[in-house]
Motif scaffolding. Sequence first.
Motif, mmCIF file in Angstrom:
data_model
loop_
_atom_site.group_PDB
_atom_site.id
_atom_site.type_symbol
_atom_site.label_atom_id
_atom_site.label_comp_id
_atom_site.label_asym_id
_atom_site.label_seq_id
_atom_site.Cartn_x
_atom_site.Cartn_y
_atom_site.Cartn_z
ATOM 1 N N ASN A 1 0.832 -1.194 0.000
ATOM 2 C CA ASN A 1 0.000 0.000 0.000
ATOM 3 C C ASN A 1 0.872 1.250 0.000
ATOM 4 N N GLY A 2 0.296 2.353 -0.381
ATOM 5 C CA GLY A 2 1.062 3.598 -0.380
ATOM 6 C C GLY A 2 2.315 3.518 -1.228
ATOM 7 N N LEU A 3 2.204 2.922 -2.404
ATOM 8 C CA LEU A 3 3.379 2.699 -3.242
ATOM 9 C C LEU A 3 4.015 4.010 -3.676
ATOM 10 N N LYS A 4 5.334 3.989 -3.752
ATOM 11 C CA LYS A 4 6.131 5.153 -4.135
ATOM 12 C C LYS A 4 6.942 4.805 -5.378
ATOM 13 N N PRO A 5 7.349 5.793 -6.165
ATOM 14 C CA PRO A 5 8.183 5.498 -7.343
ATOM 15 C C PRO A 5 9.443 4.711 -6.987
ATOM 16 N N GLU A 6 9.989 4.938 -5.816
ATOM 17 C CA GLU A 6 11.204 4.219 -5.413
ATOM 18 C C GLU A 6 10.943 2.746 -5.094
ATOM 19 N N ASP A 7 9.690 2.328 -5.080
ATOM 20 C CA ASP A 7 9.365 0.906 -4.925
ATOM 21 C C ASP A 7 9.453 0.156 -6.259
ATOM 22 N N THR A 8 9.657 0.885 -7.338
ATOM 23 C CA THR A 8 9.764 0.254 -8.656
ATOM 24 C C THR A 8 10.941 -0.703 -8.693
ATOM 25 N N ALA A 9 10.673 -1.948 -9.054
ATOM 26 C CA ALA A 9 11.701 -2.982 -9.070
ATOM 27 C C ALA A 9 11.090 -4.285 -9.566
ATOM 28 N N VAL A 10 11.950 -5.257 -9.796
ATOM 29 C CA VAL A 10 11.492 -6.628 -9.980
ATOM 30 C C VAL A 10 11.458 -7.270 -8.595
ATOM 31 N N TYR A 11 10.340 -7.856 -8.248
ATOM 32 C CA TYR A 11 10.147 -8.470 -6.940
ATOM 33 C C TYR A 11 10.279 -9.986 -7.068
ATOM 34 N N TYR A 12 11.109 -10.558 -6.193
ATOM 35 C CA TYR A 12 11.389 -11.990 -6.226
ATOM 36 C C TYR A 12 10.938 -12.639 -4.916
ATOM 37 N N CYS A 13 10.372 -13.801 -5.056
ATOM 38 C CA CYS A 13 9.992 -14.614 -3.910
ATOM 39 C C CYS A 13 11.135 -15.594 -3.623
#
Length: 122
Positions: free
Chosen positions: A83-95
Motif C-alpha cells: 500500500n502507499g506505493l512510491k516510485p522508489e518501490d519500482t523494481a522486480v520483486y522476487y519470492c
Amino acid sequence: QVQLVESGGGSVQAGGSLRLSCAASGSIWRVDDMAWYRQAPGKQRELVASVTRYESTNYADSVKDRFTISRDDTKNTVFLQMNGLKPEDTAVYYCNADAILTFSGQYYYHTWGQGTQVTVSS
C-alpha cells in the motif's frame, strides 16, 4: 522438483496498491521461511520482508507500515500486500523460500521465483 511462481505485479500510480502472490508447487510437505526481495535497475537485490514458519515477520525500514507479508500454508503461498506505493518501490520483486521439504524427504534450499515487475509512476 519444486518451483516458486510469482504473480500480481503491474503498473500503478504513486499512492496505489498491489498484492503479490508466490505459490510453491511440487510434492511439498512443508515450506520454511519465506521472503520477498526486490531489485531495481543498477542496484543490488535487497530484502523487503520475510515471514517464518511461525509467522514471525520482518520488514525493511523503507517499507514498514506500508507493506504486509503473510502466508497461507494450506496453499504453500506467500503474499505481499503493498500500500502507499512510491516510485522508489519500482523494481522486480522476487519470492524466496529458505527451505522446502517434499513428501519424499528431499530438501530444496534457497529457491527463487522468476520475478514479477512492479512499476510505480509519480
